[in-house]
Write a protein that holds these residues in place. Structure first.
Motif, mmCIF file in Angstrom:
data_model
loop_
_atom_site.group_PDB
_atom_site.id
_atom_site.type_symbol
_atom_site.label_atom_id
_atom_site.label_comp_id
_atom_site.label_asym_id
_atom_site.label_seq_id
_atom_site.Cartn_x
_atom_site.Cartn_y
_atom_site.Cartn_z
ATOM 1 N N ARG A 48 0.846 -1.183 0.000
ATOM 2 C CA ARG A 48 0.000 0.000 0.000
ATOM 3 C C ARG A 48 0.884 1.236 0.000
ATOM 4 O O ARG A 48 1.875 1.290 0.752
ATOM 5 C CB ARG A 48 -0.891 -0.006 1.245
ATOM 6 N N ASP B 227 0.457 5.724 3.792
ATOM 7 C CA ASP B 227 -0.828 6.123 4.377
ATOM 8 C C ASP B 227 -0.548 6.805 5.704
ATOM 9 O O ASP B 227 -0.766 6.241 6.771
ATOM 10 C CB ASP B 227 -1.717 4.878 4.557
ATOM 11 N N ARG C 121 -4.637 13.060 4.747
ATOM 12 C CA ARG C 121 -4.349 11.638 5.032
ATOM 13 C C ARG C 121 -4.143 10.868 3.752
ATOM 14 O O ARG C 121 -4.750 11.188 2.721
ATOM 15 C CB ARG C 121 -5.576 11.005 5.712
ATOM 16 N N MET D 55 -8.268 1.047 -2.234
ATOM 17 C CA MET D 55 -8.928 0.645 -0.988
ATOM 18 C C MET D 55 -10.307 1.279 -0.913
ATOM 19 O O MET D 55 -10.499 2.432 -1.310
ATOM 20 C CB MET D 55 -8.099 1.088 0.218
ATOM 21 N N GLU E 213 -12.493 2.412 1.855
ATOM 22 C CA GLU E 213 -12.507 2.615 3.308
ATOM 23 C C GLU E 213 -13.177 3.932 3.688
ATOM 24 O O GLU E 213 -13.222 4.304 4.851
ATOM 25 C CB GLU E 213 -11.092 2.514 3.895
ATOM 26 N N ASP F 285 -11.132 1.797 8.840
ATOM 27 C CA ASP F 285 -11.541 3.171 8.556
ATOM 28 C C ASP F 285 -13.000 3.239 8.135
ATOM 29 O O ASP F 285 -13.707 4.171 8.501
ATOM 30 C CB ASP F 285 -10.635 3.784 7.480
ATOM 31 N N ARG G 161 -11.553 6.322 15.579
ATOM 32 C CA ARG G 161 -11.035 5.008 15.976
ATOM 33 C C ARG G 161 -9.982 5.088 17.065
ATOM 34 O O ARG G 161 -9.586 4.085 17.650
ATOM 35 C CB ARG G 161 -10.493 4.265 14.741
HETATM 36 MG MG MG Z 1 -7.263 2.539 6.618
#
Ligand code: MG
Ligand code: PEP
Length: 758
Positions: free
Chosen positions: A507, A510, A532, A604, A606, A630, A640
């Motif tokens: 990935r 992130d 983000r 992704m 999310e 997420d 979270r």
């Molecule tokens: Mg995530």
């Protein structure tokens, strides 16, 4: 009234103990509202009574003596009804009880409000007056506000045992204490607490005392010298690029670190028994405050310099604390707000457990801890870290509890539990090389999530068929600056080689949210809704392109790379990122003539916005992967990382299940492969639901794999489908979990993995 409220809160904040807090409140409240009496009753769990703990106006001898059961007297009534009681003629109320030792006879009017923390009544705050009148509504709200302010401090005192010692002073002897946090990585850890101290936030340094004053003073001097040397080196390195005035600034910094007044204050504080890091932090913060208040703009701006120097020295002081390199065996790592970064350069095999005062089970630290199988409790807000450093504790990662000074029976119980868990793990090891095929013959591909170097071995041993998520930000944590392209090539090559021929889904970076790189700080009010993941990569193509080039170069002789883009929330973002990926690929092929196979590129899902555009996203990529961590936080609007709302965060929420259903349906219609890489896939109950919803590729922490496999080997897909359909119809997340736990017969597994259900 607002001014009085502010004053009371300020005074309360500077109080050093609970009795002092209570004294301030009764005195100030009585004065501010011109009442005859102000008293505080607190609940004593040992004898289940509300005890008079502080009063201004009643006889002081009554403190600790007046004890009321639930519903007894007016105080007991306020507690039982959980709402204010405002009476003009209290003595005529059927619940009125007269206590001669308090001498309440002259008081007619009564206002009582409950003190509530996390829905639990901890006590009652009372105002009384001689004349017969109802207290005004403003007075009632004022009292409610104070009660709410007080509740946190009381809850802390309650959990730390201070309250029971205060209400029953003769009990004396220190006893077992249990601190509740959030269960974040299952398992039982038994060991000594060690402070994690790579955080250079001066305000987060705990108030600690030292054992050896001379040693502490000399490490302070050493830290000062090292910081001065750094400043000197930094100045020399920049000499050619700076004007003489700018260069002179470095001398000012060095002189600041030589300042005898500053040094004297710190040494004085160490001599009085404080640890160097605590003494240094308090003194620096005091000076920063003074600078910030100055009239002169130039001097005001020096606050930032002092703060920066403060952090530099602190970094050296913390190297001297029991940290990373000297980590003893069976250490329980403790910190105020631990981030996943901390694990990047710690010998994790020395860790018996982790305790973080902030964060929750969905924080990235918790995820990495689960991958490593380290029992972890997050959000342990009441754990008195400073008092318990170096002490033996038990970390119950199943229930989210920390036990200090355990009784013999409790210790025995936990040792047995740990043994039971070890046996189960050993038993599950035999499943390693068995493919995950359901009783009705469906193959479920189980992948592993990785990031740390240390979990490569663990992942290889888990029997995973591929790496479904390699979090590339994790190796970035361990660097002093962004790793160069060549450095990244080495890191990625190691992963690709280790798992070849199995696929590795890397990935792209992130960061943001709760994942800050020390050398790329991002300060935002609302970090999870801010800058983000892909948003940063698109704003910094120079960083993104280097990363993509490094991944592609690393795959030159391995064709097992897949690239995945995080936090996609619009088609535009995806198109922008794909363009950059293509550009990097074309450059390597056409300009540098490398021979690289184009890897599959995925996105992704999310962010809720992406859920409703799966069909369009699917057309543009080779695969999709759902980040349930997420997705849950954004669908349920629950941060979270916030322990206060951790109870609301639950991926079994029927709305999350409906979203997962929708994603799968759209992806299948578009004939696009879709997997799950969030924590729900690593939960045996969650995995069954996901299979029931149609998912056939699940990626999880290495530690979860055999437990998930053991469950899926027993559940036919048609049963999983039926359970998923019924779960979506259920009202709430907890009920879904209860329902699944009742339906799935794998008692051992559920007992150990989901003790919180019991
Ligand atoms: Mg995530
Ligand atoms: C997720 O959000 O589910 C996920 C896998 O990514 P992370 O936990 O790293 O944000």
């Amino acid at each position: 009234m607002l001014a009085s409220l502010r004053n009371i809160i300020e005074e309360v904040n500077s109080a050093r103990s609970l009795p002092e807090v209570l004294e301030i409140i009764v005195r100030e409240m009585k004065g501010a509202l011109n009442a005859g009496v102000c008293s505080i009753y607190l609940f004593d769990r040992t004898d289940q009574r509300y005890v008079l703990m502080a009063t201004d106006g009643l006889r002081r001898q009554a403190i600790g003596k007046i004890r009321l059961r639930m519903r007894e007297g007016l105080v007991g009534l306020v507690a039982a009804k959980e709402e204010p009681l405002n009476l003009q003629n209290a003595d005529k109320h059927p619940n009125f009880v007269y206590f001669p030792e308090a001498d309440e006879s002259p008081f007619h009017s009564f206002l009582g409000v409950p003190i509530i923390h996390h829905r639990k009544v901890l006590g009652v705050l009372v105002l009384q007056q001689t004349n017969e009148r109802r207290f005004a509504q403003e007075e009632e709200t004022f009292l409610v506000t104070i009660g709410a302010q007080l509740s946190g401090a009381i809850a802390h005192a309650d959990e730390t045992g201070v309250l029971s010692r205060l209400s029953a002073p003769r009990q004396g002897k220190s006893q077992e204490a249990i601190f509740q946090g959030i269960a974040s990585s299952p398992g039982i850890g038994i060991g000594k607490t060690v402070l994690a101290s790579v955080n250079t936030d001066l305000s987060q340094v705990p108030e600690r005392n030292c054992d050896n004053v001379n040693m502490e003073v000399s490490s302070f001097n050493l830290a000062l010298e090292s910081a001065k040397h750094d400043m000197w080196k930094l100045g020399q390195g920049l000499k050619d690029k700076l004007s003489p005035e700018e260069f002179a600034l470095f001398e000012v910094y060095i002189r600041l670190l030589d300042d005898p007044t500053l040094i004297g204050e710190v040494v004085g504080s160490i001599n009085s028994g404080k640890a160097a890091s605590s003494a240094w932090s308090s003194v620096i913060l005091k000076h920063v405050k003074t600078f910030r208040k100055m009239e002169d703009k130039y001097l005001r701006e020096r606050a930032a310099d002092v703060l920066d120097l403060g952090k530099r020295v602190l970094a050296y002081l913390q190297q001297d604390d029991v940290t990373v390199r000297t980590m003893p065996k069976h250490a329980v790592l403790v910190g105020e707000d631990l981030a996943a970064t901390i694990l990047a350069d710690i010998p994790v095999d020395h860790l018996a457990g982790i305790i973080s005062l902030k964060g929750s089970s969905n924080s990235h630290l918790a995820i990495v801890a689960r991958a490593l199988g380290i029992p972890t409790v997050m959000g342990a807000t009441t754990f008195p870290m400073a008092e318990l450093l170096g002490k033996d504790v038990i970390v119950d990662g199943f229930k989210g509890a920390i036990i200090t000074r355990p009784s013999r029976a409790r210790r025995k119980h936990y040792l047995a539990l740990r043994r039971e868990e070890e046996l189960l793990d050993r038993d599950l090891e035999r499943l390693r090389d068995i493919p995950c095929i359901t009783p009705d013959g469906e193959h479920i591909a189980l992948f592993v999530n990785t990031g740390l170097r240390q979990d490569v071995m663990r992942s290889l041993k888990s029997g995973a068929e591929a790496v479904g998520l390699y979090r590339t930000e994790v190796p970035f944590f361990a660097h002093l600056g962004f790793p160069t392209e060549d450095e990244q090539v080495l890191i990625y090559k190691e992963q690709l080689h280790a798992f070849a021929p199995r696929k590795v889904t890397m990935r792209t970076l992130d960061i943001g949210g709760d994942k800050a790189l020390p050398y790329f700080p991002i300060e935002e009010e609302n970090p999870f809704l801010g800058w983000r993941g892909i948003r940063i990569s698109l704003d910094h193509p120079e960083i993104f392109l280097v990363q993509i080039r490094a991944m592609l170069r690393a795959s030159e002789n391995n064709s097992n790379l897949k690239i995945m883009l995080p936090m996609i929330s619009s088609i535009g973002e995806l198109d922008g990122a794909l363009q950059l990926v293509n550009r990097a690929y074309e450059e390597l092929i056409n300009e540098e003539h490398l021979c690289i196979e184009k890897p599959p590129i995925g996105a992704m899902i999310e962010v809720p916005a992406a859920v409703y555009q799966v069909d369009q996203l699917a057309k543009r990529v080779d695969f999709l992967s759902v980040g349930t961590n997420d997705l849950t936080q954004y669908l349920l609007a629950v941060d979270r990382n916030n322990p206060r709302v951790a109870g609301l965060y639950n991926s079994f929420h029927p709305s999350v299940l409906s979203a997962l259903h929708l994603i799968h349906e759209q992806a299948s219609n578009a004939e696009c492969e879709v997997s799950i890489c969030g924590e729900l896939a690593g939960d045996p109950l969650g995995a069954v639901l996901l299979v029931g919803l149609g998912y056939r590729h699940l990626s999880m922490s290495a530690g979860c794999l055999s437990r998930v496999k053991s469950m899926l080997l027993q559940v036919p897909v048609r049963k999983a489908r039926d359970l998923a359909e019924r779960s979506i119809q259920i009202a709430g997340a907890n009920e879904v979990m209860q329902f699944l736990a009742g339906e799935l017969k794998n008692p051992n597994l559920i007992k150990l993995y989901h003790r919180s259900i019991e």
